[in-house]
Design a protein around this motif. Structure first.
Motif, PDB file in Angstrom:
ATOM      1  N   GLY A  87       0.903  -1.231  -0.126  1.00 34.36           N
ATOM      2  CA  GLY A  87      -0.090   0.023  -0.017  1.00 34.36           C
ATOM      3  C   GLY A  87       0.683   1.257   0.107  1.00 34.36           C
ATOM      4  N   ALA A  88       2.037   1.368   0.653  1.00 41.12           N
ATOM      5  CA  ALA A  88       2.770   2.250   0.794  1.00 41.12           C
ATOM      6  C   ALA A  88       3.331   2.467  -0.402  1.00 41.12           C
ATOM      7  CB  ALA A  88       3.861   2.192   2.216  1.00 41.12           C
ATOM      8  N   GLN A  93       3.812   5.564  -5.664  1.00 43.53           N
ATOM      9  CA  GLN A  93       3.528   5.416  -7.106  1.00 43.53           C
ATOM     10  C   GLN A  93       2.542   6.390  -7.518  1.00 43.53           C
ATOM     11  OE1 GLN A  93       3.119   1.262  -8.146  1.00 43.53           O
ATOM     12  NE2 GLN A  93       5.080   0.863  -7.070  1.00 43.53           N
ATOM     13  N   ALA A  94       1.282   6.444  -6.860  1.00 45.15           N
ATOM     14  CA  ALA A  94       0.357   7.522  -7.056  1.00 45.15           C
ATOM     15  C   ALA A  94       0.827   8.912  -7.170  1.00 45.15           C
ATOM     16  CB  ALA A  94      -0.970   7.285  -6.322  1.00 45.15           C
ATOM     17  N   LEU A 356     -10.619   8.936 -11.668  1.00 42.54           N
ATOM     18  CA  LEU A 356     -12.040   8.941 -11.998  1.00 42.54           C
ATOM     19  C   LEU A 356     -12.294   8.750 -13.125  1.00 42.54           C
ATOM     20  CD1 LEU A 356     -12.757  11.870  -9.621  1.00 42.54           C
ATOM     21  CD2 LEU A 356     -13.283   9.473  -8.891  1.00 42.54           C
ATOM     22  N   ALA A 357     -11.565   9.506 -14.417  1.00 38.58           N
ATOM     23  CA  ALA A 357     -11.850   9.186 -15.819  1.00 38.58           C
ATOM     24  C   ALA A 357     -11.647   7.772 -16.116  1.00 38.58           C
ATOM     25  CB  ALA A 357     -10.948  10.104 -16.490  1.00 38.58           C
ATOM     26  N   ASP A 358     -10.643   7.253 -15.670  1.00 36.02           N
ATOM     27  CA  ASP A 358     -10.444   5.607 -16.007  1.00 36.02           C
ATOM     28  C   ASP A 358     -11.716   4.801 -15.516  1.00 36.02           C
ATOM     29  OD1 ASP A 358      -7.795   6.046 -17.190  1.00 36.02           O
ATOM     30  OD2 ASP A 358      -6.779   5.167 -15.393  1.00 36.02           O
ATOM     31  N   LEU A 359     -12.196   5.224 -14.220  1.00 29.07           N
ATOM     32  CA  LEU A 359     -13.322   4.478 -13.657  1.00 29.07           C
ATOM     33  C   LEU A 359     -14.612   4.480 -14.585  1.00 29.07           C
ATOM     34  CD1 LEU A 359     -13.201   4.987  -9.920  1.00 29.07           C
ATOM     35  CD2 LEU A 359     -12.432   3.011 -11.002  1.00 29.07           C
ATOM     36  N   ASN A 365      -7.594   0.422 -13.097  1.00 29.38           N
ATOM     37  CA  ASN A 365      -6.509   1.510 -12.505  1.00 29.38           C
ATOM     38  C   ASN A 365      -6.181   0.996 -11.126  1.00 29.38           C
ATOM     39  OD1 ASN A 365      -5.714   3.817 -10.624  1.00 29.38           O
ATOM     40  ND2 ASN A 365      -6.109   4.951 -12.761  1.00 29.38           N
ATOM     41  N   ARG A 366      -4.693   0.950 -11.084  1.00 31.69           N
ATOM     42  CA  ARG A 366      -4.191   0.210 -10.044  1.00 31.69           C
ATOM     43  C   ARG A 366      -4.419   0.639  -8.625  1.00 31.69           C
ATOM     44  NH1 ARG A 366       2.425   1.559 -10.829  1.00 31.69           N
ATOM     45  NH2 ARG A 366       2.048   3.630 -11.449  1.00 31.69           N
ATOM     46  N   TYR A 367      -4.893   2.054  -8.831  1.00 26.64           N
ATOM     47  CA  TYR A 367      -5.159   2.675  -7.519  1.00 26.64           C
ATOM     48  C   TYR A 367      -6.423   2.509  -6.804  1.00 26.64           C
ATOM     49  CZ  TYR A 367      -0.788   4.857  -9.137  1.00 26.64           C
ATOM     50  OH  TYR A 367       0.465   5.043  -9.942  1.00 26.64           O
TER      51      TYR A 367
END
Length: 492
Positions: A87-88, A93-94, A356-359, A365-367
């Motif tokens: 998670g960290a 990465q985000a 949000l755009a990916d959703l 989306n990996r996050y």
């Protein structure tokens, strides 16, 4: 009170009307999250409309101190404690992806790469610094110990964060705005969205129909889950002119609580030192005292000739340390939100727009799971959850009792506001410079807490969930959507 970013640019004219149709997405809020999401969706072929309650960049994006970092206020050690090592690393990465998106999209916005320094002045701060170093290194973030820092403040230990950056946030935002409008996008300014009705896969708000809705506001409007999971904070900034012209060419942070930071920016052709910090929960402390504290601090270490600007901005701290980005809990499918960026809205707001755009586009989306607003809270966050909501309960009750009684408003000086009691009625009263009284109900229209006066910005601020109103009771920032009730003092 506005930031230098808001005084140094010419507004982009937003389109204010368009043919009635069903949009693929309604984005609520024209800050960095909203415009990033809208432009990303538009570039994927979607028809998008943005509704903004004020003007683009009015809120947090226009008030940011405009740091672009690879580290965050929630340290990677804290993220690992709550969300594990993976998670960290995802969080790191985000942050980096948000940074890289800004780099890719920046144009004519004073973007500059700078080194960043974080230093410790006490033994306790040294321990914290070592934890920050270990957590960042483990998460794969570039960091090193530094022997020198371009600061006049004596320190015991320091970290160097290479490749940090700064920019003019509203110039950056205007570039996104121009590209969005050039691609046929529609921006409706002075359009407050209070709620959305959903039926048969469509969402309706203020006569706008859309297949998806994004609340890209600093917190979603009205009463919702995030009122219990995010605490509102205000952060303060001064821009000062130095006599000796010795401006640091870096982003520099101390480890105090509350902290200070400095950086240099040329605004309107004038080199200025930005000094910020002394954050506190909205409506809890005296804003004038915070500004005075910043000025005392900067004058203690720098040769200040004058204070050119002073301003503050608001952000929300999530109870478990990470932002909430995704499908909004307890809302109809297709209604999304992003909130809880802590003090890192430029990077996290940018990556939130991409997530949000990916959703909405149906892309993986990996996050998504890490930042899901419906994630199960780690045990570590429970004590913070209890503390923040106990604080809200205290202000809901105690502030009703601690109103100073008076039988007259005559003692209220021009340019000041105060909670008073007149003929048994509690009143939020402000006397303007002409002597006129602006009297309001002191009950926040969001969740019925009692508002407090902010003398530095001449606003009424809610200490519970961060709603803010002007002297006439008009909503400046949510989660409130209704203005305060005006009281006619002439009746008394």
């Amino acid at each position: 009170m506005v930031s230098p970013w808001q005084t140094s640019i010419t507004s982009v004219t937003a389109r204010q009307s368009g043919a009635q149709k069903v949009y693929d997405c309604l984005v609520v809020g024209a800050g960095i999250t909203g415009l990033t999401a809208a432009l990303t969706l538009q570039q994927a072929g979607k028809n998008v409309v943005i509704a903004e309650a004020q003007q683009a960049g009015f809120g947090t994006t226009g008030g940011t101190s405009a740091h672009i970092n690879t580290f965050a206020d929630t340290t990677y050690a804290e993220a690992e404690s709550a969300f594990g090592e993976d998670g960290a690393q995802l969080f790191a990465q985000a942050i980096r992806e948000g940074y890289d998106l800004i780099v890719a999209w920046q144009k004519d916005c004073d973007f500059e790469v700078k080194p960043g320094y974080l230093y410790a002045e006490t033994d306790e701060e040294v321990k914290l610094l070592d934890e920050i170093y270990q957590g960042a290194a483990k998460a794969g973030v570039a960091v090193a110990y530094a022997d020198k820092v371009p600061t006049p403040v004596p320190f015991k230990k320091a970290l160097l964060w290479p490749g940090q950056a700064q920019f003019h946030p509203l110039k950056y935002l205007q570039n996104l705005q121009k590209n969005f409008l050039a691609g046929g996008g529609l921006i409706l300014e002075n359009t407050r969205i209070e709620s959305a009705e959903s039926k048969d896969g469509l969402h309706m708000a203020n006569g706008i129909q859309a297949r998806a809705v994004i609340y890209a506001t600093h917190t979603p409007p009205n009463i919702n889950l995030f009122n219990f999971e995010c605490a509102p904070y205000r952060s303060y900034v001064l821009a000062v002119k130095l006599k000796n012209g010795k401006y640091p060419d870096a982003l520099i942070y101390d480890s105090q609580e509350p902290y200070h930071y400095v950086r240099t920016h040329v605004i309107g052709g004038e080199e200025l030192l930005l000094v910020g910090g002394l954050d506190h929960k909205t409506g809890h402390e005296d804003a004038e005292k915070a500004f005075a504290g910043l000025e005392k601090y900067v004058r203690a270490y720098y040769n200040v000739s004058s204070v050119k600007y002073r301003w503050s901005s608001q952000y929300y701290v999530p109870v478990d340390g990470l932002p909430y980005i995704g499908q909004m809990p307890l809302a109809a499918k297709g209604i999304y939100c992003a909130t809880g960026y802590n003090g890192n809205g430029m990077m996290l707001g940018t990556v939130a727009g991409k997530i949000l755009a990916d959703l909405i586009l149906g892309k993986a989306n990996r996050y998504e799971k890490l930042f899901s607003p419906s994630r199960i809270k780690p045990i570590d966050s429970f004590s913070e959850f209890v503390k923040e909501n106990a604080d809200v309960a205290y202000h809901f009750i105690a502030d009703r009792i601690n109103v100073h009684e008076t039988d007259s408003l005559k003692r209220l000086q021009p340019g000041t506001g105060k909670l008073v009691e007149v003929d048994g009625k509690k009143v939020a009263a402000y006397r303007d410079d002409t002597g006129e009284i602006h009297a309001l109900s002191p009950v926040c229209t969001h969740a019925a807490c009692i508002i407090n006066w902010n003398g530095a910005e001449k606003t009424w601020d809610c200490p519970c969930h961060g709603a803010r109103y002007d002297i006439n009771g008009k909503v400046l920032t949510g989660p409130a959507t209704r203005d305060l009730t005006i009281i006619d003092t002439h009746e008394n």
